[in-house]
Every structure is written in C-alpha cells, then in structure tokens.
Write an enzyme that holds these catalytic residues in place. Structure first.
Site, mmCIF file in Angstrom:
data_model
loop_
_atom_site.group_PDB
_atom_site.id
_atom_site.type_symbol
_atom_site.label_atom_id
_atom_site.label_comp_id
_atom_site.label_asym_id
_atom_site.label_seq_id
_atom_site.Cartn_x
_atom_site.Cartn_y
_atom_site.Cartn_z
ATOM 1 N N SER B 154 31.603 35.345 29.623
ATOM 2 C CA SER B 154 30.594 34.740 30.614
ATOM 3 C C SER B 154 30.356 35.319 31.672
ATOM 4 C CB SER B 154 31.576 33.860 30.945
ATOM 5 O OG SER B 154 30.760 32.528 31.466
ATOM 6 N N ASP B 319 25.856 28.347 21.532
ATOM 7 C CA ASP B 319 26.177 28.376 23.460
ATOM 8 C C ASP B 319 24.647 28.621 23.490
ATOM 9 O OD1 ASP B 319 26.116 30.049 25.920
ATOM 10 O OD2 ASP B 319 27.631 30.837 24.917
ATOM 11 N N HIS B 352 29.286 26.820 25.430
ATOM 12 C CA HIS B 352 29.905 28.142 25.574
ATOM 13 C C HIS B 352 30.728 28.427 25.734
ATOM 14 C CE1 HIS B 352 29.419 31.162 29.064
ATOM 15 N NE2 HIS B 352 29.974 30.427 29.982
#
Lengths: 198, 375
Positions: B154, B319, B352
C-alpha cells in the site's frame, strides 16, 4: 502449459536472436526459454497466466508478468522488443489473429512455433478414425488445452491474408531433428520467424 | 532454510538526528527522532539489509513481540522471521516509524521545540519523498549504504517505488505490493471524507486537542470505519457478515443490528482509542500527494528511467482501493524502461488488506523472489 515437453524448438528460436537484444516470451511457462536466452546475453520478459508457472518462473529468476494473452498485449508499447515469442501456445488461444497482430505491434519481429496437425502420423491417426496423440500433440481430445488445430499450410495462408511476412521457417520431426523436405507432411513442429509485411 | 518461526522478543530503538531535515512543505526540522526495530544480523559487508516501509496506520513494530507484551505482535509477523519469506536468518530487517507518525518518531504529538507544547496541527505535512530522506538518514546511521531490498504494501509500496527514483543507487530490489503510482480522484475523495470526519469533530480543536486533554475520537472512528470498508472486498464482507443480525438486535431502530455494523464500529472504536488524529490527517495527505510522475509531466516511465533496482510488483484480485490495473501501470512503466520486473496478480478475497494476510501462494511468491536476492 507445455513445460513438461522437451523444447526442441528453443534452439531454433535462440539461433534467430543476438546477444544484447530484448525478447518478450508469451506463455513463458516456468521461464526455461528466457533462462536459455539470458545465458546468451539477451534481456527477456515473460508473460504467463498460470499462477503455478508464474511462481516457478520467479523461482527461476526470470522476469515474468502475470497476464492473460487472450486479453492482448495492451500494456506493452509499440516496438518495445526486438523479438516476441509464442512457443507452442498459438494452438491454445482463441484470439489467433489478434495475438499475431499484437506480437508484431510490440515486437520488431516475432517467432511462432506450433504443432503441425498435418504431420503424417497425425494424418494416419485421423485416417484410422482417431484424434492424434503424439510427442507434439500429447493430449487426449477431452483434456487438451489446444483449441485450434491447423497445419503449416493453414498458418502460411493466414499470414498471407494478414499481410504478415514469413522471414524464416524451421521444421522439426517428432524427435526434434530438422526436416528438409515435404515439410507439411514430415514436420511435427513448425517454427516461424515472421515480421510486418510490405 | 529453517522451519518458519517467530523472531521472538524484540526491542524498539530510538535515534536522535541532530542534522536538520528539509521537508517538501518548506519547513526544516532542526532535530528529529525515529523509532525503529531490527531483526536478524547485519553481515560484515552490510549488504543484507531489507527496509520495511509501513502503510497508513503501520509503524516500526513489524515482527516479533515485546518481552513484556507477548500479545503485542508485529503487524507483518507472518511475513518476517526465521524461515519466513523475509527470512531473518539471511537478512537484516529494519522496521521504522515514519516522520509524522504516532508511535514514537517525531510527529504531531511530539513537542514543538518553539513552544514546548505538542506540534498538533502545526506539524508540517510530510510527503513520501520526505520519508525516503529520513529513512536514508537512518540507513546512514546503521552503516547501510545500499538496501538489498526495500519492501512495502500500500503506502509502503509507494515508498519502495519512491526509493528507486530518489536514491536509485541505494536500493537493489524494490518489492511494491498492493500499491498504485498515484491516487485516483475516488481514492482522494475517500481520504477527504475521512479527514472531514476528523476536522469537523468538536474535540479536534483545530488540531490542538492535546491542550484540552481530549481527542477527536468520534471523527477518528468514522474515518477508520470508512477506510476499513475500502480495505475489504464485497465478496469477503458478503461471506463474513452477509445480512446476519446480532442475536440481541432490536428492530426498526438505529442501534447495532447487522453484524457488519457491529464489526465496523468495533474496528472504529479500537482504532480511535490509540491512533493520533493529526497523524491520520498527515498520512492520508501523503497518500494524496504521492505522484512520482508529476515532476516528469505525468510520465511514470520517465520518472522511473533512472531506476536501477529490480522489481517485484504484486497485486490482489479483489483489491479495489488499489486495483491490479494500478499495479500494471507501474509494471508497464518499468517494462518500457527495460527494467527487470516480475508481476503477479494474486487471487485473494481479502481486498486491499490481502497484503497483510497469511496466504500460502502470496508468501511462496515472496519467498521465491527473495531467495534470488543476493546478500
């Protein structure tokens, strides 16, 4: 998806490439060809759909990009590579013309190898009433990944129709020996070097 | 390789930097501190170091546990340890809390030397580039000239990418996981709603809530609830909660009724209990500003032209915050530059947050790649 086979076509493919050139290997499997080419000084990237093969290719230390060829090569720029290779994979794809056009968009030239359905043993099998199973067509009809069955003459005719230039051709028999005559009859595996026509 | 096990008890360290650092916002911090942890041993050549960059709410406690807090396990403990994909038998692993954080590194809750009071809202907005600068100073202090790898998921993946652009000679491999080359308008919109929840909380006091002995817990809670939705996937929520209701639920009211409400409120409350609201604002802003291609006219390939690292880029099928297509943008820019890169799109139902999960295939890919990273 044909990684278990002996890859006699690799030597032919490698003979058409030079150290320092770049290559994109479509359906690269576990990355055997890319390793061979890396050993000869080429820089390569592979495209592979199968997660197990992607993992093995990463293990083998080659560059592999997980992607489905049926979706085309949209992420790759025009003329990005000296060579684009599709080894023993064209017969597994539905979007035949699209992938050939895409290969010649992103590559200066391309190499395509495929099992020749008109190989005499295949013809014999069909004459005998059965679908062929051979070194280069090793699957039973009910579990084959192959979806297109075509011959060298069929491929050459398609190239002509698409305006694709055939620059070189090597044909191998079932044991990987070079075929020098009656190619469409004696050839089990065909390897073509193609480019943009005109 | 040994059987995977925990690194065991670990210790956080603190380092004071007396050399000023110039931040992108035009502010200079005359002196500042970073909190970090290390696992494994740095080899004699100092060539086996891996930096772990954290995401929005992460920190330096990446693996192992504290001797006096056995339940306080690092946030990426499933990935890092002896025999684990990031193998501390081979690598010296460094986890760091970024500038602006709330886990001990200099941030909004640290005292502002000008006033002696917490910085609060006066703490400068920090960028991913600022973090790379600060992390490089930490590397200097540890004697690490070049990272064997910089790894992050991320916002952490964005730092790994930025490293290869800002200090290419100092990173051999970048593992960029569940990231994107920049945020979309939708991503920024989610971040802004989260920020608005905090900024409009009456307990926020313009960012100086420390003075009032309070904290904007309601705003932070809402921000986290919203964020949390974007970290999960529709499939996973359907499977985990569906339309299930609490056994004790009333009906035709506004109490906790559906299981998903209960879960989100719990997550929100938990987060609001410990995270600093100003840090949350800063981290989301760092995300919004991240766009390494911007100085290159929006051309990501041009931004990455000078990179010399080899790359592993990973995305996860479910995601939707940073979808696989966003990772492909990074891969395409790398291939355009003829950089070494492998990319896998990993099937996972965890959205995610998949990058934090203990998934056999994902970990096998990480381990396979890292086995080829020389020490």
């Amino acid at each position: 998806m044909t990684h278990a086979l002996k890859r006699q076509d690799f030597d032919v493919i490698a003979s058409w490439m030079k150290s320092g050139e770049s290559v994109l290997d479509l359906g690269c499997g576990e990355g055997e060809l890319l390793r061979l080419l890396a050993g000869r000084g080429l820089r390569g990237w592979g495209v592979e759909r199968d997660p197990g093969h992607v993992l093995a290719a990463i293990e083998n230390g080659v560059n592999v990009i997980q992607s489905d060829l049926e979706a085309g090569l949209a992420g790759f720029e025009d003329d990005a590579f000296d060579h684009v290779v599709l080894s023993r994979t064209l017969q597994t794809m539905r979007h035949t013309q699209q992938i050939l056009a895409e290969m010649l968009r992103v590559g200066r030239e391309a190499v395509v190898s495929f099992p020749n359905f008109a190989y005499w043993k295949n013809r014999m099998a069909v004459l005998g009433g059965r679908m062929p199973v051979s070194e280069d067509l090793p699957y039973q009809w009910y579990d084959t990944p192959n979806v297109r069955f075509f011959t060298m003459l069929d491929f050459e005719s398609l190239c002509e129709g698409m305006g694709v230039a055939i620059r070189d051709r090597q044909v191998l028999d079932e044991r990987g020996a070079l075929v020098t005559e009656e190619h469409n009859f004696l050839g089990s595996l065909a390897v073509y070097r193609i480019g943009r026509g005109g | 390789m040994s059987e995977p096990r925990s690194i065991g008890p670990v210790t956080a360290r603190r380092l004071l930097f007396t050399e000023p650092i110039d931040l992108a916002a035009g502010v200079t911090l005359p002196q500042w501190e970073l909190v970090y942890e290390t696992y494994g041993a740095l080899n004699a050549e100092k060539s086996n170091a891996i930096l772990i960059c954290h995401a929005l709410s992460g920190h330096h406690h990446v693996a192992g546990h504290y001797a006096d807090e056995p339940k306080n396990v690092g946030w990426w403990d499933n990935m890092i340890g002896p025999g684990k994909p990031i193998d501390t038998d081979r690598f010296f692993v460094v986890g760091v809390n970024n500038l602006g954080g709330c886990h001990g590194s200099t941030g909004p809750s640290s005292p502002n030397p000008a006033t002696g009071e917490p910085w609060g809202a006066d703490f400068p907005v920090v960028t991913v580039g600022d973090w790379i600068k600060a992390q490089a100073r930490l590397a200097d202090a540890l004697g690490i000239e070049q990272w064997a790898a910089v790894v992050g998921g991320s916002l952490g993946g964005m730092q790994a990418l930025q490293w290869t652009i800002d200090l290419p000679e100092r990173v051999r491999h970048a593992l960029v996981i569940a990231a994107a080359p920049k945020l979309t308008a939708e991503n920024i919109a989610f971040n802004d709603v989260a920020r608005q929840a905090i900024l409009t909380d009456p307990d926020f006091h313009g960012g100086h809530f420390y003075r009032y002995g309070t904290r904007p817990a309601r705003g932070l809670r809402l921000a986290r609830m919203l964020g949390h939705i974007t970290y999960l996937s529709d499939d996973q929520m359907a499977e985990k909660f569906g339309r299930k209701r609490r056994p004790s639920a009333g009906s035709y009211g506004f109490g906790v009724e559906f299981e998903v409400e209960s879960y989100l409120r719990y997550q929100g409350d938990k987060f609001a209990g410990w995270f600093d609201a100003n840090t949350y604002l800063l981290m989301t802003k760092a995300l919004d500003y991240f766009d390494p291609a911007e100085p290159f006219g929006g051309d990501l390939a041009a931004a990455l032209a000078g990179a010399t690292a080899k790359f592993l880029v990973l995305s996860f099928t479910t995601d939707w915050r940073f979808s696989p297509a966003r990772s492909r943008e990074i891969v395409n820019a790398l291939v355009k530059n003829k950089h070494a890169v492998s990319y896998a799109e990993i099937a996972s139902q965890h959205g995610h947050d998949s990058f934090l999960m203990d998934d056999r295939y994902y970990h096998a890919v990480m381990a396979a790649y890292l086995r080829n990273v020389g020490t």
